[in-house]
Motif scaffolding. Structure first.
Motif, PDB file in Angstrom:
ATOM      1  N   ILE A 293       4.535 -15.671  -0.412  1.00 35.42           N
ATOM      2  CA  ILE A 293       5.273 -14.815  -1.341  1.00 35.42           C
ATOM      3  C   ILE A 293       6.439 -15.609  -1.945  1.00 35.42           C
ATOM      4  N   VAL A 294       6.568 -15.524  -3.258  1.00 41.26           N
ATOM      5  CA  VAL A 294       7.629 -16.236  -3.985  1.00 41.26           C
ATOM      6  C   VAL A 294       8.252 -15.306  -5.011  1.00 41.26           C
ATOM      7  N   GLU A 295       9.396 -15.699  -5.491  1.00 42.35           N
ATOM      8  CA  GLU A 295      10.026 -14.999  -6.609  1.00 42.35           C
ATOM      9  C   GLU A 295      10.231 -16.029  -7.706  1.00 42.35           C
ATOM     10  N   TRP A 296       9.499 -15.873  -8.801  1.00 38.66           N
ATOM     11  CA  TRP A 296       9.608 -16.810  -9.913  1.00 38.66           C
ATOM     12  C   TRP A 296      10.833 -16.456 -10.720  1.00 38.66           C
ATOM     13  N   SER A 297      11.632 -17.440 -11.029  1.00 39.98           N
ATOM     14  CA  SER A 297      12.825 -17.180 -11.842  1.00 39.98           C
ATOM     15  C   SER A 297      12.509 -17.434 -13.307  1.00 39.98           C
ATOM     16  N   ALA A 298      13.193 -16.702 -14.162  1.00 41.73           N
ATOM     17  CA  ALA A 298      13.077 -16.913 -15.601  1.00 41.73           C
ATOM     18  C   ALA A 298      13.882 -18.160 -15.959  1.00 41.73           C
ATOM     19  N   PRO A 299      13.512 -18.842 -17.039  1.00 40.55           N
ATOM     20  CA  PRO A 299      14.305 -19.999 -17.468  1.00 40.55           C
ATOM     21  C   PRO A 299      15.750 -19.585 -17.706  1.00 40.55           C
ATOM     22  N   GLN A 300      16.694 -20.441 -17.379  1.00 38.64           N
ATOM     23  CA  GLN A 300      18.111 -20.124 -17.475  1.00 38.64           C
ATOM     24  C   GLN A 300      18.510 -19.615 -18.859  1.00 38.64           C
ATOM     25  N   ARG A 301      18.019 -20.253 -19.900  1.00 41.74           N
ATOM     26  CA  ARG A 301      18.395 -19.842 -21.257  1.00 41.74           C
ATOM     27  C   ARG A 301      17.929 -18.410 -21.534  1.00 41.74           C
ATOM     28  N   ASP A 302      16.736 -18.044 -21.048  1.00 44.53           N
ATOM     29  CA  ASP A 302      16.246 -16.687 -21.255  1.00 44.53           C
ATOM     30  C   ASP A 302      17.111 -15.680 -20.496  1.00 44.53           C
TER      31      ASP A 302
ATOM     32  N   ALA B 135       0.813  -1.215   0.000  1.00 46.45           N
ATOM     33  CA  ALA B 135       0.000   0.000   0.000  1.00 46.45           C
ATOM     34  C   ALA B 135       0.845   1.264   0.000  1.00 46.45           C
ATOM     35  N   ASP B 136       2.039   1.199   0.582  1.00 47.93           N
ATOM     36  CA  ASP B 136       2.893   2.391   0.678  1.00 47.93           C
ATOM     37  C   ASP B 136       3.734   2.623  -0.572  1.00 47.93           C
ATOM     38  N   THR B 137       4.318   1.530  -1.104  1.00 47.62           N
ATOM     39  CA  THR B 137       5.256   1.685  -2.218  1.00 47.62           C
ATOM     40  C   THR B 137       4.656   1.337  -3.577  1.00 47.62           C
ATOM     41  N   GLY B 138       3.563   0.573  -3.584  1.00 51.94           N
ATOM     42  CA  GLY B 138       2.983   0.126  -4.843  1.00 51.94           C
ATOM     43  C   GLY B 138       3.685  -1.086  -5.420  1.00 51.94           C
ATOM     44  N   ALA B 139       4.737  -1.563  -4.731  1.00 50.61           N
ATOM     45  CA  ALA B 139       5.471  -2.746  -5.201  1.00 50.61           C
ATOM     46  C   ALA B 139       4.542  -3.958  -5.190  1.00 50.61           C
ATOM     47  N   ILE B 140       4.681  -4.799  -6.201  1.00 48.60           N
ATOM     48  CA  ILE B 140       3.839  -5.979  -6.319  1.00 48.60           C
ATOM     49  C   ILE B 140       4.673  -7.219  -6.054  1.00 48.60           C
ATOM     50  N   ALA B 141       4.198  -8.038  -5.111  1.00 49.99           N
ATOM     51  CA  ALA B 141       4.873  -9.298  -4.787  1.00 49.99           C
ATOM     52  C   ALA B 141       4.062 -10.457  -5.357  1.00 49.99           C
ATOM     53  N   ASP B 142       4.754 -11.416  -5.940  1.00 49.49           N
ATOM     54  CA  ASP B 142       4.105 -12.620  -6.453  1.00 49.49           C
ATOM     55  C   ASP B 142       3.871 -13.603  -5.320  1.00 49.49           C
ATOM     56  N   THR B 143       2.834 -14.419  -5.474  1.00 49.71           N
ATOM     57  CA  THR B 143       2.603 -15.515  -4.542  1.00 49.71           C
ATOM     58  C   THR B 143       2.480 -16.807  -5.343  1.00 49.71           C
ATOM     59  N   ASN B 144       2.464 -17.909  -4.623  1.00 44.76           N
ATOM     60  CA  ASN B 144       2.224 -19.196  -5.268  1.00 44.76           C
ATOM     61  C   ASN B 144       0.792 -19.656  -5.009  1.00 44.76           C
ATOM     62  N   VAL B 145      -0.110 -18.699  -4.818  1.00 43.05           N
ATOM     63  CA  VAL B 145      -1.515 -18.992  -4.549  1.00 43.05           C
ATOM     64  C   VAL B 145      -2.325 -18.738  -5.817  1.00 43.05           C
TER      65      VAL B 145
END
Length: 157
Positions: free
Chosen positions: A141-150, A39-49
């Protein structure tokens, strides 16, 4: 679903038919995951939900056609708003094409195999929990990684 033109994915998004727009989706399921906005920064966090309609084993919507009836806040991604949706993953075909970039090497339109999104590690299939079972989003909360080749291609390696 309608006729698809050859190599339609190379056209500007504004020129795609509805059937071609729908076919552009790689089926990763990431847009069907809940996000948390600070709410303060507007940053968006991903979840695994996942949304209750997402099949967590296949990353496919159980009732795509009628999803808005069951999930009123489900976003219908359109050409008009695609550039205004900041939480689309960097691998999203809509986001890539809106920016004039090519589809990723694993996209089924290039490979002919819809399972390549899973093999590339982009899909959420088998990696998420339904909102019906998750509990508080803050615990997921999770951080999804991009595929290694990308990642290598983006860094010029």
């Amino acid at each position: 679903m309608g006729e698809l033109r050859e190599n339609f994915w190379t056209l500007p998004l504004a020129q795609l038919t509805r059937a071609e727009w729908e076919a552009l989706c790689d089926g990763c399921g990431r847009c069907c995951l809940h996000k948390i906005e600070d709410a303060d920064t507007g940053a968006i966090a991903d979840t695994n939900v996942a949304c209750k309609l997402l099949d967590t084993g296949t990353a496919q919507c159980r009732d795509y056609r009628n999803r808005k009836a069951f999930v009123p806040d489900c976003l219908r991604l359109t050409f008009a708003i695609v550039e205004d949706v900041p939480w689309l993953p960097s691998t999203c075909a809509y986001r890539l094409r809106a920016a004039g970039r090519d589809l990723p090497h694993w996209h089924y339109l290039l490979t002919g195999d819809r399972d390549d999104v899973h093999r590339a590690g982009v899909s959420v299939a088998g990696r998420v929990v339904s909102e019906d079972e998750a509990g508080p989003l803050e615990h997921h909360i999770v951080e999804w990684s991009a595929p290694q080749r990308d990642l290598e291609e983006e860094s010029g390696a």
